[in-house]
Every structure is written in C-alpha cells, then in structure tokens.
Design a protein around this motif. Structure first.
Motif, PDB file in Angstrom:
ATOM      1  N   SER A  60      44.059  28.272  46.062  1.00  9.95           N
ATOM      2  CA  SER A  60      42.604  28.450  45.959  1.00  9.95           C
ATOM      3  C   SER A  60      42.211  29.895  46.232  1.00  9.95           C
ATOM      4  N   VAL A  61      42.813  30.497  47.233  1.00 10.20           N
ATOM      5  CA  VAL A  61      42.546  31.905  47.540  1.00 10.20           C
ATOM      6  C   VAL A  61      42.956  32.775  46.354  1.00 10.20           C
ATOM      7  N   ALA A  62      44.114  32.497  45.775  1.00 13.68           N
ATOM      8  CA  ALA A  62      44.582  33.272  44.619  1.00 13.68           C
ATOM      9  C   ALA A  62      43.624  33.111  43.433  1.00 13.68           C
ATOM     10  N   ASN A  63      43.135  31.896  43.211  1.00 12.36           N
ATOM     11  CA  ASN A  63      42.212  31.656  42.099  1.00 12.36           C
ATOM     12  C   ASN A  63      40.884  32.376  42.305  1.00 12.36           C
ATOM     13  N   VAL A  64      40.351  32.339  43.506  1.00 12.21           N
ATOM     14  CA  VAL A  64      39.098  33.035  43.792  1.00 12.21           C
ATOM     15  C   VAL A  64      39.312  34.547  43.691  1.00 12.21           C
ATOM     16  N   SER A  65      40.480  35.023  44.089  1.00 12.09           N
ATOM     17  CA  SER A  65      40.799  36.449  43.955  1.00 12.09           C
ATOM     18  C   SER A  65      40.756  36.883  42.496  1.00 12.09           C
ATOM     19  N   THR A  66      41.311  36.063  41.623  1.00 16.64           N
ATOM     20  CA  THR A  66      41.290  36.365  40.192  1.00 16.64           C
ATOM     21  C   THR A  66      39.857  36.408  39.680  1.00 16.64           C
ATOM     22  N   ALA A  67      39.049  35.453  40.070  1.00 19.25           N
ATOM     23  CA  ALA A  67      37.639  35.441  39.647  1.00 19.25           C
ATOM     24  C   ALA A  67      36.907  36.665  40.181  1.00 19.25           C
ATOM     25  N   ALA A  68      37.189  37.061  41.407  1.00 19.83           N
ATOM     26  CA  ALA A  68      36.547  38.247  41.990  1.00 19.83           C
ATOM     27  C   ALA A  68      36.930  39.502  41.217  1.00 19.83           C
ATOM     28  N   LEU A  69      38.169  39.602  40.798  1.00 18.07           N
ATOM     29  CA  LEU A  69      38.599  40.745  39.980  1.00 18.07           C
ATOM     30  C   LEU A  69      37.832  40.797  38.667  1.00 18.07           C
ATOM     31  N   VAL A  70      37.738  39.661  38.003  1.00 16.26           N
ATOM     32  CA  VAL A  70      37.038  39.599  36.714  1.00 16.26           C
ATOM     33  C   VAL A  70      35.570  39.978  36.878  1.00 16.26           C
ATOM     34  N   LYS A  71      34.957  39.522  37.956  1.00 21.29           N
ATOM     35  CA  LYS A  71      33.537  39.810  38.207  1.00 21.29           C
ATOM     36  C   LYS A  71      33.314  41.179  38.844  1.00 21.29           C
ATOM     37  N   GLU A  72      34.412  41.859  39.211  1.00 21.13           N
ATOM     38  CA  GLU A  72      34.327  43.120  39.943  1.00 21.13           C
ATOM     39  C   GLU A  72      33.532  42.955  41.240  1.00 21.13           C
ATOM     40  N   ASP A  73      33.766  41.844  41.897  1.00 17.64           N
ATOM     41  CA  ASP A  73      33.140  41.540  43.183  1.00 17.64           C
ATOM     42  C   ASP A  73      34.125  41.944  44.278  1.00 17.64           C
ATOM     43  N   TRP A  74      34.087  43.227  44.641  1.00 17.86           N
ATOM     44  CA  TRP A  74      35.082  43.786  45.543  1.00 17.86           C
ATOM     45  C   TRP A  74      34.966  43.226  46.956  1.00 17.86           C
ATOM     46  N   ALA A  75      33.775  42.934  47.391  1.00 15.19           N
ATOM     47  CA  ALA A  75      33.609  42.353  48.732  1.00 15.19           C
ATOM     48  C   ALA A  75      34.285  40.983  48.802  1.00 15.19           C
ATOM     49  N   LEU A  76      34.105  40.169  47.786  1.00 13.82           N
ATOM     50  CA  LEU A  76      34.741  38.852  47.756  1.00 13.82           C
ATOM     51  C   LEU A  76      36.257  39.000  47.660  1.00 13.82           C
ATOM     52  N   LEU A  77      36.721  39.925  46.846  1.00 15.90           N
ATOM     53  CA  LEU A  77      38.153  40.149  46.739  1.00 15.90           C
ATOM     54  C   LEU A  77      38.732  40.551  48.092  1.00 15.90           C
ATOM     55  N   GLY A  78      38.034  41.415  48.811  1.00 19.75           N
ATOM     56  CA  GLY A  78      38.486  41.810  50.141  1.00 19.75           C
ATOM     57  C   GLY A  78      38.571  40.630  51.093  1.00 19.75           C
ATOM     58  N   GLN A  79      37.599  39.737  51.020  1.00 23.46           N
ATOM     59  CA  GLN A  79      37.647  38.530  51.857  1.00 23.46           C
ATOM     60  C   GLN A  79      38.875  37.686  51.528  1.00 23.46           C
ATOM     61  N   MET A  80      39.164  37.577  50.248  1.00 25.76           N
ATOM     62  CA  MET A  80      40.333  36.788  49.828  1.00 25.76           C
ATOM     63  C   MET A  80      41.637  37.449  50.267  1.00 25.76           C
ATOM     64  N   MET A  81      41.676  38.787  50.250  1.00 27.06           N
ATOM     65  CA  MET A  81      42.878  39.486  50.722  1.00 27.06           C
ATOM     66  C   MET A  81      43.181  39.115  52.168  1.00 27.06           C
ATOM     67  N   ASN A  82      42.150  38.953  52.954  1.00 28.03           N
ATOM     68  CA  ASN A  82      42.325  38.612  54.365  1.00 28.03           C
ATOM     69  C   ASN A  82      42.707  37.155  54.584  1.00 28.03           C
ATOM     70  N   GLN A  83      42.672  36.358  53.531  1.00 25.34           N
ATOM     71  CA  GLN A  83      43.004  34.938  53.657  1.00 25.34           C
ATOM     72  C   GLN A  83      44.297  34.561  52.944  1.00 25.34           C
ATOM     73  N   ASP A  84      45.059  35.563  52.506  1.00 27.02           N
ATOM     74  CA  ASP A  84      46.310  35.270  51.811  1.00 27.02           C
ATOM     75  C   ASP A  84      47.208  34.401  52.682  1.00 27.02           C
ATOM     76  N   HIS A  85      47.789  33.375  52.082  1.00 27.28           N
ATOM     77  CA  HIS A  85      48.691  32.474  52.804  1.00 27.28           C
ATOM     78  C   HIS A  85      50.117  32.533  52.256  1.00 27.28           C
ATOM     79  N   PHE A  86      50.291  33.115  51.075  1.00 25.66           N
ATOM     80  CA  PHE A  86      51.610  33.133  50.461  1.00 25.66           C
ATOM     81  C   PHE A  86      52.525  34.196  51.068  1.00 25.66           C
ATOM     82  N   HIS A  87      52.033  35.416  51.264  1.00 22.72           N
ATOM     83  CA  HIS A  87      52.908  36.528  51.632  1.00 22.72           C
ATOM     84  C   HIS A  87      52.569  37.192  52.967  1.00 22.72           C
ATOM     85  N   GLU A  88      51.333  37.618  53.100  1.00 24.50           N
ATOM     86  CA  GLU A  88      50.947  38.479  54.226  1.00 24.50           C
ATOM     87  C   GLU A  88      51.294  37.907  55.608  1.00 24.50           C
TER      88      GLU A  88
END
Length: 140
Positions: free
Chosen positions: A38-66
C-alpha cells in the motif's frame, strides 16, 4: 518533475549488495505485505501527481527495505535529523549506503553548504530528475 531535486549523500565506504540483501526477511506476513505494498502504491501515485509532501510521508513508512537496511548505514539517522525539516523525505538509494534526499530545488540550493559543513565526511551532490528518454537523431 517540477521544482524538486534529489540530494545524494555519499559516504566514503561501500556497502555490498549481498550484505544489504542478507538483512532482508525471507518472508513477510500477509498483513505486512499488504501494508508495505500500500505504501509503495501510494508512493507511485504521489510521483505521478508530483505530490512531494505525500511522497516524503510514504518514504518514512517504507516496510520493505529501510527498517532492515538502515542499521548497515551509520549516517542514516544523522542525515535524516539534519535535513528533516527542510526535505520532503530521505530514502536509501538502491542497496545503500548512499542516501537520497527529496527536497524542493530552491531549498536544496539554500541548505547545501550548511549540510556539507555539518557532515563534511560525506559528498553532497544535487541531482536533477530527467523526465524524457533518449533523443534519436537521423544517422545516429
């Protein structure tokens, strides 16, 4: 990508991909996989929308790697603390140890020298995204 930069924070050591992969879990529970996806999917949508604040929030919620790889990168928390209130987010570039700071272009230029002075043991490079592919010219 309008008015956004990536600042690469490059340390003076190497992190082998096999070592970075070795700390990742072999499996995820169903609920963890759903949450991480879900975080990855929202990150993709944030990129498409150029919503950098939302993308930053998603970066802080990564569960796969970080959560698993950050322990291999001693400067991880220090960089996040240093750039935190100026940047949209920070993420590990590939397997690491380079960190990427997603930040407003003007803010990157304004803060770069301060960041370099605060952590001079790292190389700090402003990178601009490229939004087009290769150009083909007749005969080449």
């Amino acid at each position: 990508m309008s008015h956004v930069s990536f600042v690469a924070v490059i340390p003076d050591f190497e992190l082998k991909t096999k070592d970075a992969r070795a700390v990742l879990p072999d499996t995820f529970s169903y609920s963890d996989a759903v949450r991480a996806s879900s975080v990855a999917n929202v990150s993709t949508a944030a990129l498409v929308k150029e919503d950098w604040a939302l993308l930053g929030q998603m970066m802080n919620q990564d569960h796969f790697h970080e959560p698993h790889r950050k322990a291999l990168i001693p400067h991880y928390e220090a960089v996040k603390a240093l750039v935190g209130h100026h940047a949209y987010g920070v993420y590990i570039s590939g397997a690491g140890p380079t960190l990427m700071v997603l930040v407003d272009e003007a803010m990157a230029k304004k803060q770069l020298q301060e960041w370099r002075e605060a952590m001079p043991e790292h190389e700090w490079l402003i990178l601009q995204p490229v939004n087009h592919g290769i150009d083909v010219v007749d005969g080449y």
